[in-house]
Design an enzyme around this catalytic site. Structure first.
Site, PDB file in Angstrom:
ATOM      1  NE  ARG A 145      -2.705   1.102   3.576  1.00  0.00           N
ATOM      2  CZ  ARG A 145      -3.624   1.226   4.541  1.00  0.00           C
ATOM      3  NH1 ARG A 145      -4.896   1.426   4.221  1.00  0.00           N
ATOM      4  NH2 ARG A 145      -3.268   1.117   5.817  1.00  0.00           N
TER       5      ARG A 145
ATOM      6  CG  ASP B 144      -4.314   2.495  11.195  1.00  0.00           C
ATOM      7  OD1 ASP B 144      -5.295   3.163  11.592  1.00  0.00           O
ATOM      8  OD2 ASP B 144      -4.380   1.683  10.244  1.00  0.00           O
TER       9      ASP B 144
END
Length: 538
Positions: free
Chosen positions: A169, A452
């Site tokens: 990603r 996160d």
């Protein structure tokens, strides 16, 4: 090519590689720099224009406009096109483990028994120069199966036999890479992360029977997907890689993208590997996009579950859209981190994880996400039971479900309330995550959850939203700025007592507090917290 080469010789500047592994110089050799420069020259102006379009759309939403399915693409949505078939090593995606690209995480993820591993340069990564360079080198070593790590007396190395399929990603279109400049402009973080990985690994992955596979985050329109499609096609041609070798899964994690799922798959149809329900960023996007609308005020984040009607509509529409187009539908994150000391905590949390995955499997998802290796067997058992010998359940068309724009925008949450506990959680998680991020750790274990940037964004934007709309706590107490500041003081005192004064002072909690107050208490809501934190990163 000559023009690009002249730009490189005159203007490409790269931060110092001093103190980094010897492989850093090869990672950013002349060929890699030239490829990055090509990407920048060809695509950066379009990237910036698309970001301006985001601002225009936000202005329209602020003026009272609501989102709806695009009238100009109605025919596309009704046509019976399908995406290209994925390679064999992407046909099974029952459990995908995610995490940053440090050596220990890479090895543990690849040894986890998951179907795939999403190596994350985005929400689970602090984009320090060291993290970015080492992360790229670690992934190449992982592909070559030479990666090892030693921590204390323990050696980490890859197990023998098949490993999870690697997916990378890159950062979203809105982020830049300040360590590399061309003609005075920072490179796009997306193009930097994608470009280095593709340049060094596309061919070696293909030679090993796999390919360059990606997750694409934070997109808000099919035009942004079209830009990625053009980047992929150009990159394949530029390096002599077969067309369609790149496969990309798009995270539907913004509310505008939820109205353009068909269009996004269509733009990427030759390179598509499906869609993912990026649920935490999706909640953040709803808060952000409708920041000035009272009816979009959400309760404590713990109450905004996947059972909420608007979340059910979004995820079921995702499955229906994907399967109609022959694309994989991947479910959301289970962020629980099992406790080594408290079996009771594990029992309750694992039951919730299992329930979450059972709902996804029953809804038709082809796989799901977990943040910790210990959750892989739990999720795998659920999807094995639902799918049996089938690699996926693409045949489930979900003709039983239709989602209207009203369902996607219906923010009612049964039993909704805003509580002092919810405020404390947001403050504590937001500050602790920022402190961790500033130390270079972008995936932080807080209260048995892997937090996160997505959950930190929810934490700070909820505080902002509650203040903006004059919310009251469940007992009637006004949720105002003095209360938030008192809670910040109290939560930091708890952290200080837990760590001790010396350890507390040695870590950047003061800066984390300053940043949290900036993004939670300012008159205007910042679009993202990480660009602001990036400016303060040592």
């Amino acid at each position: 090519m000559a023009v690009t080469q002249r730009l490189i010789e005159r203007d490409l500047t790269v931060a110092s590689l001093e103190g980094l592994p010897a492989g850093a110089a090869q990672l950013l050799d002349a060929g890699a720099r030239e490829f990055l420069a090509d990407l920048h020259v060809k695509f950066n102006a379009r990237r910036e224009e698309l970001l301006r379009r985001r601002l225009d759309r936000q202005a329209a939403l602020d003026a009272g406009q609501l989102l709806d399915f695009l009238p100009e693409t109605r025919d596309l949505r009704s046509d019976d096109w399908r995406v290209a078939q994925v390679p064999a090593d992407l046909a099974v995606r029952k459990v995908e483990i995610t995490g940053p690209t440090d050596r220990k995480m890479v090895i543990n993820a690849l040894n986890s028994g998951a179907s795939t591993y999403m190596a994350d340069f985005e929400d689970a990564n602090t984009p320090s120069w060291e993290n970015l360079v080492r992360g790229q080198l670690n992934l190449t070593e992982a592909i070559e199966r030479t990666i090892t790590h030693r921590e204390g007396a323990k050696d980490y190395r890859l197990k023998d036999g098949p490993l999870p399929t690697l997916i990378v990603r890159p950062r979203g279109w809105h982020l830049v890479e300040r360590h590399v400049h061309l003609a005075g402009q920072p490179l796009s973080g997306s193009l930097f992360d994608f470009g280095l990985y593709f340049y060094h690994n596309a061919r070696r992955l293909i030679e090993k029977g796999s390919g360059p596979y990606f997750y694409l985050p934070k997109m808000e329109s099919h035009l942004e997907a079209r830009l990625w499609e053009d980047v992929f096609t150009f990159s394949e041609q530029r390096l002599g890689i077969a067309f369609g070798s790149v496969k990309a899964t798009v995270l539907i994690e913004t509310i505008p993208a939820a109205f353009e799922m068909d269009e996004i798959l269509y733009e990427l149809r030759d390179h598509s590997a499906g869609l993912n329900a990026g649920r935490w960023d999706y909640i953040f996007s709803i808060i952000k996009k409708f920041r000035h609308r009272q009816e979009f005020v959400l309760p404590d984040r713990g109450q905004v579950t996947m059972g909420a009607p608007f979340m059910r509509a979004y995820t079921q529409l995702l499955v229906k859209t994907c399967h109609r187009r022959g694309a994989h539908a991947v479910g959301g994150m289970a962020a629980f981190i099992p406790s080594r000391r408290d079996p009771a905590v594990n029992e309750v949390a694992l039951a919730k994880v299992r329930e979450d995955k059972e709902r996804e499997a029953a809804d038709g998802f082809d796989g799901t996400w977990v943040a910790h290796p210990d959750l892989v067997p739990v999720a795998m058992e659920v999807f094995d039971r639902e799918l049996g010998d089938r690699p996926n359940q693409l045949e489930r068309q979900r003709d039983d479900f239709n989602a209207s724009s009203g369902q996607l925008l219906d923010m009612r949450v049964p039993g909704a309330e805003i509580t002092l506990t919810g405020l404390r959680v947001n403050v504590s998680v937001g500050i602790q995550y920022l402190e961790s991020w500033l130390r270079g750790v972008g995936a932080a274990a807080i209260n048995n959850l892997m937090e996160d940037a997505a959950t930190a964004e929810i934490s700070r934007s909820q505080v902002w939203q509650w203040l903006r709309h004059g919310a009251r706590l469940s007992g009637g107490t006004p949720l105002d700025r003095p209360l938030v500041l008192r809670v910040i003081d109290q939560e930091l005192d708890k952290i200080r007592q837990a760590l001790g004064d010396e350890a507390y002072r040695a870590r950047p909690f003061d800066l984390a507090r300053e940043l949290f107050e900036q993004v939670a208490l300012s008159p205007e809501l910042a679009d993202f917290l990480t660009p602001l934190a990036y400016e303060r990163l040592a």
